[in-house]
Each structure stands twice: as C-alpha cells, then as structure tokens.
Design an enzyme around this catalytic site. Structure first.
Site, PDB file in Angstrom:
ATOM      1  N   GLU A   1       0.862  -1.192   0.000  1.00 51.31           N
ATOM      2  CA  GLU A   1       0.000   0.000   0.000  1.00 51.31           C
ATOM      3  C   GLU A   1       0.896   1.239   0.000  1.00 51.31           C
ATOM      4  OE1 GLU A   1      -2.599   2.511   3.217  1.00 51.31           O
ATOM      5  OE2 GLU A   1      -2.717   0.323   3.351  1.00 51.31           O
TER       6      GLU A   1
ATOM      7  N   LYS B   1     -11.408  -0.844   7.176  1.00 46.38           N
ATOM      8  CA  LYS B   1     -10.110  -0.639   7.794  1.00 46.38           C
ATOM      9  C   LYS B   1     -10.345  -0.063   9.191  1.00 46.38           C
ATOM     10  CE  LYS B   1      -6.149   2.493   7.382  1.00 46.38           C
ATOM     11  NZ  LYS B   1      -5.435   3.458   6.516  1.00 46.38           N
TER      12      LYS B   1
END
Length: 214
Positions: A44, A134
């Site tokens: 990421e 998340k």
C-alpha cells in the site's frame, strides 16, 4: 476469476498489507522491494509519499502480477483515487470513509478499504459497497474490538491498521480479521537504510499470520 475478487482473495491469503510511507520515491521503492522479498506482495503506497503515483507505476513495471498486489493508501478523495487507479493501483485505502471514493472504486471495480471507528460508520461504509473495513487507528481499541464488532456485524470484513505488531498480530487474526495493515512496525529499518531488516520482519509477520490461522 473476476479481477476485483482475485485481488481481495490474494490480500486475504497473505493476510498482511505493507503500509509504505517514505521520504521520497526511491526510498518507497526500496521498502516495497524489501517487503515483497519477505513474502508480502500486498503493498500500500500512501499518498503522503512524494510522487506516490510514480512509485505505483514503477512497482507495476518492475514486478510481475504474481509477485505484486499494489494499492494506494491515504486516499482522501475520489480525485486522488482516480489518479492512483490510472497509475496502476489495484485497490484503494482511506483513513476514513468517503462516499464519492466508494462510488468511483465501484464504477471501476477496484476494491475500496475505508477507515472506520464506529459501528455506524462500518454499516454506512458497507452499504456504499466498501469491500474491507479498515479499523483505524487500531491501537485506539486493540484486538478485542474485533470480537465486539463481529457480535452484531459478523459479516463485516475487518483489516486493522495502526498498532499492529509482531506481539499482537496473531490475536488480531484469531479475533476474526481478514488481514492486517502494518506500517512502522514493519518498515522501521528504512530509517537506517537497513532494508534486510524489513525483509526479515516481513517474513516474521507472514509466519505469525499463518500460525494464527491453524
């Protein structure tokens, strides 16, 4: 397999997403390579990195589809999400939930992982088509939060970021997380230029996730 489903399945399979923050493009690429060599293909690249979109493109051009699953993090709006997708991002991660980003990602069939802290936020995010919630910042609650959330929302796929370490990653996974996002606890070696340390730490995280799933 549908590409979106394939991306999510691969992320869940490894169970760890490397959150790459760096001072420049070169450092970000080196960190990413070290993580991949340590068995974490899910990278990421946060948009706090200068030239983050270029880093994503470089990684896509350097590694094969089998070696890399690259996404963009710290995406605050749909404009940034579109830039990331055009650069080659296979998934989008936000610190919070943004409806327009959710719409854009759904439009292009790109997985969207939105940051949430409350049950209400999680429900609204899922209603908008968010693929993975998340839990951020994870250290505000700890692994026990996952069990508490999954009592009323057993269907919510959770990935905590913030506060995940080698000491507690197994507990996060055992409590029901599909994956974990790890930043500073994984890439700390970059501060001293010790990229081998990152690779070794990556191996340890992958091993602990596998052990927790037995």
């Amino acid at each position: 397999m549908i590409e979106k489903i394939n991306t999510l399945s691969r992320i869940e399979e490894v169970g760890v997403v490397a959150v790459v923050r760096a001072d420049n493009e070169e450092q970000a690429v080196k960190i990413s390579k070290a993580c991949i060599e340590g068995g974490i293909p899910a990278i990421e690249v946060t948009f706090t990195v200068p030239g983050a979109d270029k880093v994503i493109t470089t990684l896509k051009n350097t590694f094969s589809k089998e070696e890399l699953i690259v996404g963009a993090g710290t995406v605050l709006d749909s404009e940034t999400a579109r830039i990331a997708i055009l650069a080659g991002a296979q998934y989008i991660v936000s610190p919070g939930f943004d409806l327009e980003s959710a719409k854009l990602c759904n439009r292009y069939q790109i997985p969207y992982m939105a940051g949430c802290m409350t049950i209400t936020e999680m429900i609204r995010a899922m209603e908008a088509g968010v693929d993975i919630v998340k839990l951020f910042p994870g250290d505000a609650y700890g692994p026990s939060m996952v069990k508490n959330v999954k009592a009323p929302l057993p269907q919510v796929p959770i990935m905590p970021t913030g506060g995940v370490s080698l000491d507690n990653v197994e507990q996060w996974i055992k409590n029901g997380c599909v994956a974990v996002g790890v930043g500073g606890q994984l890439i700390g070696g970059a501060k001293t230029g010790n990229y081998q340390e990152i690779t070794e730490t990556a191996k340890k995280f992958v091993a602990k996730v596998k052990e927790a799933r037995k």
